[in-house]
Design an enzyme around this catalytic site. Structure first.
Site, short mmCIF file in Angstrom:
data_model
loop_
_atom_site.label_atom_id
_atom_site.label_comp_id
_atom_site.label_asym_id
_atom_site.label_seq_id
_atom_site.Cartn_x
_atom_site.Cartn_y
_atom_site.Cartn_z
N GLY A 11 -21.81 -4.23 2.89
CA GLY A 11 -21.47 -5.26 2.88
C GLY A 11 -19.60 -6.23 2.04
N ASP A 12 -19.77 -7.11 2.66
CA ASP A 12 -18.91 -8.12 2.09
C ASP A 12 -17.23 -7.49 1.54
OD1 ASP A 12 -20.88 -10.29 1.48
OD2 ASP A 12 -21.30 -9.83 -0.13
N GLY A 14 -14.45 -7.51 3.28
CA GLY A 14 -14.10 -8.47 4.01
C GLY A 14 -13.95 -8.26 5.48
N LYS A 15 -14.55 -8.11 6.26
CA LYS A 15 -14.18 -8.03 7.62
C LYS A 15 -13.65 -9.02 8.43
CE LYS A 15 -18.91 -7.10 7.33
NZ LYS A 15 -19.12 -7.46 6.05
N GLY A 39 -22.05 -14.32 5.56
CA GLY A 39 -20.84 -14.24 4.82
C GLY A 39 -19.88 -14.29 4.83
N HIS A 40 -19.03 -14.54 5.46
CA HIS A 40 -17.46 -13.93 5.96
C HIS A 40 -16.73 -14.96 5.60
CE1 HIS A 40 -19.92 -11.21 9.40
NE2 HIS A 40 -19.71 -10.97 8.41
N THR A 41 -15.36 -14.51 4.79
CA THR A 41 -14.33 -15.44 4.70
C THR A 41 -13.06 -15.56 5.68
OG1 THR A 41 -15.79 -15.52 3.08
CG2 THR A 41 -13.29 -16.20 2.56
N ARG A 141 -42.86 -7.61 19.01
CA ARG A 141 -43.09 -8.43 20.57
C ARG A 141 -43.51 -9.54 20.66
NH1 ARG A 141 -45.16 -2.62 22.82
NH2 ARG A 141 -45.60 -2.59 20.85
N GLN A 223 -22.48 -6.97 8.23
CA GLN A 223 -23.22 -6.42 6.77
C GLN A 223 -22.56 -5.32 6.77
OE1 GLN A 223 -26.37 -8.21 8.93
NE2 GLN A 223 -26.01 -9.33 7.31
N THR A 300 -25.31 -16.75 -0.77
CA THR A 300 -26.02 -17.12 -1.89
C THR A 300 -25.97 -17.39 -2.82
OG1 THR A 300 -26.51 -14.29 -2.45
CG2 THR A 300 -27.73 -15.73 -0.94
N SER A 414 -5.12 -4.07 3.99
CA SER A 414 -5.00 -5.42 3.22
C SER A 414 -4.67 -5.59 1.65
CB SER A 414 -6.50 -6.39 3.37
OG SER A 414 -6.48 -7.18 3.12
P1 GDP Z 1 -17.11 -10.30 4.87
O1 GDP Z 1 -18.76 -10.58 4.70
O2 GDP Z 1 -17.07 -8.35 4.94
O3 GDP Z 1 -16.52 -10.08 5.92
O4 GDP Z 1 -16.89 -10.60 3.65
P2 GDP Z 1 -16.51 -11.73 2.44
O5 GDP Z 1 -15.91 -12.35 3.42
O6 GDP Z 1 -18.11 -12.13 2.06
O7 GDP Z 1 -16.03 -11.29 1.11
C1 GDP Z 1 -14.49 -11.37 1.16
C2 GDP Z 1 -13.54 -11.49 0.31
O8 GDP Z 1 -12.70 -10.64 -0.39
C3 GDP Z 1 -13.54 -13.42 0.77
O9 GDP Z 1 -13.30 -13.49 -0.12
C4 GDP Z 1 -11.70 -12.42 1.52
O10 GDP Z 1 -11.31 -14.22 0.81
C5 GDP Z 1 -11.39 -11.67 0.44
N1 GDP Z 1 -10.65 -10.60 0.43
C6 GDP Z 1 -10.31 -10.28 1.90
N2 GDP Z 1 -9.20 -9.07 1.92
C7 GDP Z 1 -8.96 -9.10 0.65
C8 GDP Z 1 -7.45 -8.22 0.16
O11 GDP Z 1 -7.56 -7.69 0.78
N3 GDP Z 1 -7.24 -9.09 -0.89
C9 GDP Z 1 -7.92 -10.18 -1.87
N4 GDP Z 1 -7.54 -10.37 -3.30
N5 GDP Z 1 -8.91 -10.42 -1.48
C10 GDP Z 1 -9.47 -10.39 -0.46
P1 IMO Z 2 -21.72 -9.80 5.41
O1 IMO Z 2 -21.40 -10.43 6.32
C1 IMO Z 2 -23.78 -8.43 1.28
C2 IMO Z 2 -27.75 -7.85 1.97
C3 IMO Z 2 -28.73 -8.76 0.77
C4 IMO Z 2 -29.84 -7.83 0.21
C5 IMO Z 2 -30.31 -7.09 1.78
C6 IMO Z 2 -31.05 -7.64 2.76
O2 IMO Z 2 -21.39 -11.18 4.62
O3 IMO Z 2 -20.92 -8.78 4.81
P2 IMO Z 2 -31.67 -9.82 4.20
O4 IMO Z 2 -31.53 -11.38 4.13
O5 IMO Z 2 -30.58 -9.13 5.29
O6 IMO Z 2 -32.66 -9.30 4.51
O7 IMO Z 2 -32.00 -8.38 2.99
O8 IMO Z 2 -29.07 -7.14 2.09
N1 IMO Z 2 -26.62 -8.57 2.82
C7 IMO Z 2 -25.94 -8.28 3.15
N2 IMO Z 2 -24.92 -7.60 1.49
N3 IMO Z 2 -23.30 -8.97 3.00
C8 IMO Z 2 -24.18 -9.69 3.67
O9 IMO Z 2 -23.26 -9.92 5.26
C9 IMO Z 2 -25.11 -9.28 3.64
N4 IMO Z 2 -26.58 -9.57 4.41
C10 IMO Z 2 -27.40 -9.23 2.99
O10 IMO Z 2 -28.32 -9.02 -0.13
O11 IMO Z 2 -30.17 -6.98 -0.29
MG MG Z 3 -19.85 -11.35 3.16
#
Ligand code: GDP
Ligand code: IMO
Ligand code: MG
Length: 426
Positions: A11-12, A14-15, A39-41, A141, A223, A300, A414
């Site tokens: 997860g996180d 940069g999706k 949490g998507h930015t 169910r 995720q 979080t 990126s």
């Molecule tokens: P997601 O959950 O996969 O959408 O990613 P998050 O938003 O949780 O975390 C990705 C973070 O990296 C965000 O703060 C983005 O703005 C940042 N980000 C995405 N691509 C890049 C990149 O290529 N370089 C840098 N420095 N930050 C990036």
């Molecule tokens: P995005 O879409 C990172 C992690 C939680 C925990 C596990 C289970 O922003 O990438 P849950 O609340 O889903 O039952 O927690 O999964 N987790 C994530 N980690 N990015 C996420 O979403 C996540 N969504 C859940 O931290 O380890």
């Molecule tokens: Mg995220």
């Protein structure tokens, strides 16, 4: 061209940045799993937007954004997100919610909180948004779906089945508050109003028309593959299927609709919550990745654990995620690094064996050590680079080596959080 955007790590990755970019060309964007645990930015026009459930494509006017049947929705969180977007004057006329999506009820968040606080060694480190308990009830169910909110008869009949089971569990297993039918009916009336402007009862024609008219569909995953309930580091996972295959189930389309699956991965690895992480760095290097990459959770606020790029899990993600190409993000975080490591194998300290295929029994991971190869850094700021050939030679070498190990092309690089800071390689 219909595409799926999948997280390829924990997860996180940069999706949302990649979804937002690809959404420019799409007509219909469907979020297919997960809930407000995500949490998507997106950084656009110098502004930062944070999404949890609403597809990042909403920032473009005229796109249809569907929250698919595979998702779980916490009504209060949905409402807050809507209000936040309205305050930013974002046009929400294209936003639709599947009537088949699951509703997270208060008991789901309460059970999630209870389970996490009492799990001891089994703690997963969830986001406490009720995700696991909502999916559990769906599979058992005994879950409520959005459409139930609009039929008094259905809701009443379902609650007569659900509440006796739920209340017994809440009382006897968890020692938590129980619910009366009247209480839940009143809650559901409130929820019905929250969702009313967005519920897409005609979702079948929406999907049918989009397919017939050759509209471009973008499936948005949350995720990542290593958090997938089937393929991830089980049981330290979420409760849904982020893999490419989840896109069909969570949207109402079959697998043949999908042309491409883009796996988003960082140039390093991060993870929030508990669970194994073989290439984790608990030293100063890990701390610099965390600081330079601003690795703190969007949902979080927890600090993200950081480590070197793990090609073992990534090779696995290419397979089970169904990836046709990779979007590699945050490579700019390494601009000041002298050397960059890639974990190419795991060494088993019990017998000296090395594994290049991912060992699925995570309880053995405490015996595994990462085997690294080291690459030279490039020592310059790449955040303004827009063409692949303008990247420093060492950076290109690093990317090409990853493509070789992963046997999958990198289609997007990126180099910063902004929409503009992107290199389309092929
Ligand atoms: P997601 O959950 O996969 O959408 O990613 P998050 O938003 O949780 O975390 C990705 C973070 O990296 C965000 O703060 C983005 O703005 C940042 N980000 C995405 N691509 C890049 C990149 O290529 N370089 C840098 N420095 N930050 C990036
Ligand atoms: P995005 O879409 C990172 C992690 C939680 C925990 C596990 C289970 O922003 O990438 P849950 O609340 O889903 O039952 O927690 O999964 N987790 C994530 N980690 N990015 C996420 O979403 C996540 N969504 C859940 O931290 O380890
Ligand atoms: Mg995220």
């Amino acid at each position: 061209m219909n595409r799926v955007v999948v997280g390829a790590q924990w997860g996180d990755e940069g999706k949302a940045k990649i979804t937002d970019l690809l959404a420019q060309d799409a007509d219909l964007i469907i979020r297919y799993q997960g809930g407000c645990n995500a949490g998507h930015t997106v950084v656009a026009h110098g502004k930062t937007f944070k999404f949890h459930l609403i597809p990042s494509g909403i920032l473009y006017k005229g796109k249809t954004c569907l929250i698919g049947n595979g998702t779980v929705i916490l009504p209060e969180s949905f409402q807050t997100e809507i209000e936040g977007l309205k305050a930013e004057n974002i046009d929400l006329s294209g936003l639709k919610v599947s009537p088949l999506a699951a509703i997270t009820m208060p008991w789901h968040t309460e059970v999630d909180g209870y389970s996490e606080s009492n799990a001891g060694k089994g703690k997963i480190g969830t986001t406490k948004k009720g995700i696991g308990p909502t999916y559990t009830d769906k599979m058992q169910r005994i879950g409520l779906r959005i459409e139930d909110l609009y039929s008094k008869e259905t809701l009443s009949e379902k609650l007569d089945v659900i509440l006796p089971i739920k209340n017994k569990q809440l009382k006897e297993v968890y020692n938590l508050k129980t619910y009366t039918k009247d209480e839940v009916l009143a809650l559901c009336e409130k929820y019905a109003e929250i969702f009313r402007p967005y519920v897409c009862f005609d979702w079948q024609n929406l999907l049918r028309d989009a397919k017939r008219e050759g509209k471009k569909i973008l499936f948005e995953g949350a995720q990542g593959v290593m958090l997938d309930v089937d393929f991830g580091t089980y049981p330290f996972v979420t409760s849904s299927n982020p893999v490419g295959g989840g896109a069909g189930i969570g949207s109402g389309y079959g697998p043949t609709v999908i042309d491409e699956v883009i796996g988003v991965a960082k140039a390093y690895c991060t993870r929030v919550g508990e669970g194994p992480f073989v290439s984790e760095l608990t030293d100063a290097v890990g701390k610099s990745i965390q600081d330079i990459g601003h690795e703190f959770g969007v949902t979080t606020g927890r600090p993200r654990r950081c480590g070197w790029f793990d090609a073992v899990t990534m090779k696995y993600a290419c397979l089970v995620g169904g990836l046709t190409s990779i979007a590699l993000t945050k490579i700019d975080v390494f601009d000041t690094f002298d050397e960059i490591k890639v974990c190419t194998a795991y060494k088993d300290t019990r017998n000296g064996e090395t594994y290049t295929s991912y060992p699925t029994d995570v309880y053995t991971h405490k015996y595994l050590e990462p085997v690294y190869e080291t690459h030279k850094g490039w020592g310059e700021d790449i955040t303004a680079v827009r063409k692949y050939e303008d990247l420093p030679e060492n950076c290109r070498k690093y990317l090409e080596r990853l493509e070789q190990i992963l046997e999958t092309p990198i289609s997007i690089v990126s180099v910063g959080p902004d929409r503009e800071q992107t290199i389309f390689k092929v």
